[in-house]
Motif scaffolding. Structure first.
Motif, PDB file in Angstrom:
ATOM      1  N   LYS A  31       0.819  -1.216   0.000  1.00  0.00           N
ATOM      2  CA  LYS A  31       0.000   0.000   0.000  1.00  0.00           C
ATOM      3  C   LYS A  31       0.852   1.265   0.000  1.00  0.00           C
ATOM      4  N   LEU A  87      -2.639   6.822  -2.347  1.00  0.00           N
ATOM      5  CA  LEU A  87      -2.950   6.820  -0.928  1.00  0.00           C
ATOM      6  C   LEU A  87      -2.893   8.252  -0.399  1.00  0.00           C
ATOM      7  N   PRO A 145       2.827   8.818   6.338  1.00  0.00           N
ATOM      8  CA  PRO A 145       3.254   7.635   5.581  1.00  0.00           C
ATOM      9  C   PRO A 145       4.768   7.391   5.621  1.00  0.00           C
TER      10      PRO A 145
END
Length: 132
Positions: free
Chosen positions: A15, A24, A36
């Motif tokens: 991901k 994302l 992230p």
């Protein structure tokens, strides 16, 4: 437990670094504490912690989320962003090759077990039993 850990880590890595990683996005990342880069760093630190464990390497190779490109891309990303340094980065880089070797070994083993007699197959899972 090791296969579950490997699957979870590879899923998160997919991901974050995978082909759709740029998709994302989160509105108001500060509100949700969405970081992230920090998440990728933490995942890669866990990978480097288990890099020398043969069972972890095999679990990564067996995982449906594993692709050779995923680990190489994550190593490049970590190096580019400076997320890992020193021994952690070295271990993470070595893990890429070790998992690739484990995947080749698993492929070779599957070819050997392909023609196994039915008496050596698990009746429920239809997998080759190592210790029947």
């Amino acid at each position: 437990m090791c296969p579950r850990l490997a699957n979870m880590l590879l899923f998160v890595l997919t991901k974050l670094v995978g082909s759709r990683g740029l998709d994302l996005k989160v509105d108001n990342p500060e509100k949700y504490n969405f970081r992230p880069k920090e998440m990728l760093q933490n995942v890669c630190v866990v990978f480097s912690s288990f890099a020398d464990a043969n069972t972890f390497q095999a679990a990564c190779a067996k995982s449906g989320y594993y692709t050779p490109d995923l680990l190489s891309k994550s190593v490049k990303t970590c190096r580019k962003l400076g997320l890992l340094v020193g021994e952690s980065m070295d271990l993470f880089e070595k893990l890429e090759g070790k998992v690739e070797e484990a995947a080749k070994t698993l492929g070779d083993d599957e070819e050997i077990y392909e023609d196994a007699p039915d008496e050596f197959l698990d009746p429920l899972m239809s997998e080759f039993m190592i210790d029947p």
